[in-house]
Write a protein that holds these residues in place. Structure first.
Motif, PDB file in Angstrom:
ATOM      1  N   UNK A 161     140.549  27.197   7.238  1.00  0.00           N
ATOM      2  CA  UNK A 161     140.039  25.923   7.772  1.00  0.00           C
ATOM      3  C   UNK A 161     139.390  26.150   9.141  1.00  0.00           C
ATOM      4  N   UNK A 162     139.999  27.008   9.942  1.00  0.00           N
ATOM      5  CA  UNK A 162     139.382  27.334  11.244  1.00  0.00           C
ATOM      6  C   UNK A 162     138.004  27.946  11.023  1.00  0.00           C
ATOM      7  N   UNK A 212     126.721  20.075  -0.559  1.00  0.00           N
ATOM      8  CA  UNK A 212     126.276  21.414  -0.153  1.00  0.00           C
ATOM      9  C   UNK A 212     127.224  22.448  -0.764  1.00  0.00           C
ATOM     10  N   UNK A 213     128.520  22.262  -0.535  1.00  0.00           N
ATOM     11  CA  UNK A 213     129.516  23.168  -1.130  1.00  0.00           C
ATOM     12  C   UNK A 213     130.881  22.496  -1.100  1.00  0.00           C
ATOM     13  N   UNK A 214     131.763  22.963  -1.991  1.00  0.00           N
ATOM     14  CA  UNK A 214     133.141  22.457  -1.957  1.00  0.00           C
ATOM     15  C   UNK A 214     134.089  23.644  -2.061  1.00  0.00           C
ATOM     16  N   UNK A 215     135.277  23.451  -1.531  1.00  0.00           N
ATOM     17  CA  UNK A 215     136.311  24.495  -1.532  1.00  0.00           C
ATOM     18  C   UNK A 215     137.628  23.853  -1.940  1.00  0.00           C
ATOM     19  N   UNK A 216     138.429  24.581  -2.673  1.00  0.00           N
ATOM     20  CA  UNK A 216     139.794  24.117  -2.943  1.00  0.00           C
ATOM     21  C   UNK A 216     140.746  25.289  -2.710  1.00  0.00           C
ATOM     22  N   UNK A 217     142.003  24.923  -2.442  1.00  0.00           N
ATOM     23  CA  UNK A 217     143.001  25.962  -2.157  1.00  0.00           C
ATOM     24  C   UNK A 217     144.373  25.367  -2.427  1.00  0.00           C
ATOM     25  N   UNK A 218     145.247  26.157  -3.011  1.00  0.00           N
ATOM     26  CA  UNK A 218     146.623  25.697  -3.166  1.00  0.00           C
ATOM     27  C   UNK A 218     147.531  26.719  -2.508  1.00  0.00           C
ATOM     28  N   UNK A 219     148.180  26.285  -1.451  1.00  0.00           N
ATOM     29  CA  UNK A 219     149.129  27.157  -0.736  1.00  0.00           C
ATOM     30  C   UNK A 219     150.533  26.733  -1.121  1.00  0.00           C
ATOM     31  N   UNK A 220     151.399  27.723  -1.273  1.00  0.00           N
ATOM     32  CA  UNK A 220     152.754  27.404  -1.701  1.00  0.00           C
ATOM     33  C   UNK A 220     153.409  26.417  -0.719  1.00  0.00           C
ATOM     34  N   UNK A 221     154.058  25.398  -1.275  1.00  0.00           N
ATOM     35  CA  UNK A 221     154.733  24.396  -0.449  1.00  0.00           C
ATOM     36  C   UNK A 221     153.823  23.315   0.079  1.00  0.00           C
ATOM     37  N   UNK A 222     152.547  23.329  -0.296  1.00  0.00           N
ATOM     38  CA  UNK A 222     151.597  22.320   0.198  1.00  0.00           C
ATOM     39  C   UNK A 222     150.873  21.669  -0.973  1.00  0.00           C
ATOM     40  N   UNK A 266     131.517  16.991   6.888  1.00  0.00           N
ATOM     41  CA  UNK A 266     132.570  17.890   6.392  1.00  0.00           C
ATOM     42  C   UNK A 266     133.849  17.074   6.247  1.00  0.00           C
ATOM     43  N   UNK A 267     134.369  17.040   5.029  1.00  0.00           N
ATOM     44  CA  UNK A 267     135.553  16.235   4.710  1.00  0.00           C
ATOM     45  C   UNK A 267     136.681  17.160   4.251  1.00  0.00           C
ATOM     46  N   UNK A 268     137.872  16.964   4.819  1.00  0.00           N
ATOM     47  CA  UNK A 268     139.077  17.651   4.323  1.00  0.00           C
ATOM     48  C   UNK A 268     139.983  16.625   3.672  1.00  0.00           C
ATOM     49  N   UNK A 269     140.611  16.969   2.560  1.00  0.00           N
ATOM     50  CA  UNK A 269     141.375  15.960   1.804  1.00  0.00           C
ATOM     51  C   UNK A 269     142.359  16.642   0.852  1.00  0.00           C
ATOM     52  N   UNK A 270     143.244  15.837   0.268  1.00  0.00           N
ATOM     53  CA  UNK A 270     144.159  16.318  -0.757  1.00  0.00           C
ATOM     54  C   UNK A 270     143.473  16.234  -2.124  1.00  0.00           C
ATOM     55  N   UNK A 271     143.685  17.272  -2.938  1.00  0.00           N
ATOM     56  CA  UNK A 271     143.055  17.350  -4.257  1.00  0.00           C
ATOM     57  C   UNK A 271     144.090  17.111  -5.345  1.00  0.00           C
ATOM     58  N   UNK A 272     143.671  16.398  -6.409  1.00  0.00           N
ATOM     59  CA  UNK A 272     144.509  16.272  -7.615  1.00  0.00           C
ATOM     60  C   UNK A 272     143.585  16.113  -8.816  1.00  0.00           C
TER      61      UNK A 272
END
Ligand SMILES: C[S@@+](CC[C@H](N)C(=O)[O-])C[C@H]1O[C@@H](n2cnc3c(N)ncnc32)[C@H](O)[C@@H]1O
Length: 202
Positions: free
Chosen positions: A32-33, A179-189, A140-146
């Motif tokens: 994210x940084x 423009x682009x999208x990213x997803x990530x699943x980190x353990x515990x999040x 630029x938007x950060x959000x929870x994905x489902x």
């Protein structure tokens, strides 16, 4: 007004705790940084950190050369942010009315600040973002994905998680192109998403 008073009071009550837990870029994921830093360096002109919370991303974008201002509903966050990042202007404000003239902004960061909006209010806010951004401006938007739209009991107050495709559709309806999208699943999040979009020129 929608859920704004509920959100304002809920974060206001927990502002010191939120600042301790999340109010620094070191507490954020390295990816994210990288994304926010690189995005900020591409923006040529005023950037609004919309729903800035403790202001750490505003300070970080300023360090990365952006001309940034932070706004948030919660006075305690703004007081903290002004003290912690004196080089950055901050004000109490709402996503629904950004308080900037049409086309004034070159970029808007909405990092986890749209998560509490009811879906119909999200459309209103995205239109306000489109109004405030210059044609070609960056978002630029950060959000929870489902996999489907979900409301859930977030630790501060109820929030929504979104399928990336549905959010991209809402953005399209409000005048943005992906423009682009990213997803990530980190353990515990909860799964995380980020969307970089651009305000259409036409
Ligand atoms: C999960 S926090 C994210 C804060 C910060 N962007 C971060 O990444 O830590 C959500 C923030 O959005 C703000 N917010 C939510 N709805 C808002 C609204 N309608 N207008 C302004 N700020 C809002 C909240 O006050 C809170 O500071």
């Amino acid at each position: 007004m929608g859920v704004d008073p509920v959100v304002r009071d809920a974060y206001g009550e927990r502002a010191p705790e939120y600042v301790d837990l999340f109010g620094s870029v070191e507490a954020a994921h390295a990816e994210d940084r990288r994304l926010i830093g690189e995005w900020a360096r591409t923006i040529d002109g005023p950037v609004l950190d919309a729903g800035c919370g403790p202001g750490h991303w505003s300070g970080y974008m300023a360090d990365n050369g952006a001309e940034v201002e932070g706004i948030d509903l919660v006075r305690a966050f703004i007081t903290h942010a002004r003290a912690r990042f004196p080089e950055v202007p901050f004000r109490v404000g709402s996503l629904r009315n950004l308080g900037v003239s049409e086309g004034r902004l070159a970029g808007i960061l909405a990092w986890y600040s749209l998560i509490h909006l009811e879906p119909e209010d999200l459309t209103v806010v995205l239109r306000e973002f489109a109004r405030a951004l210059a044609p070609g401006g960056g978002l630029l938007v950060g959000f929870f994905v489902s996999p489907e739209l979900r409301r859930f009991p977030h630790a501060v107050t109820d929030a929504y998680s979104w399928p990336v495709g549905e959010l991209v559709e809402l953005l399209g309806a409000a005048g943005f192109s992906l423009v682009e999208s990213h997803t990530r699943t980190d353990s515990g999040h909860r799964p995380h998403g980020a969307i970089v979009a651009r305000r259409n020129r036409g």
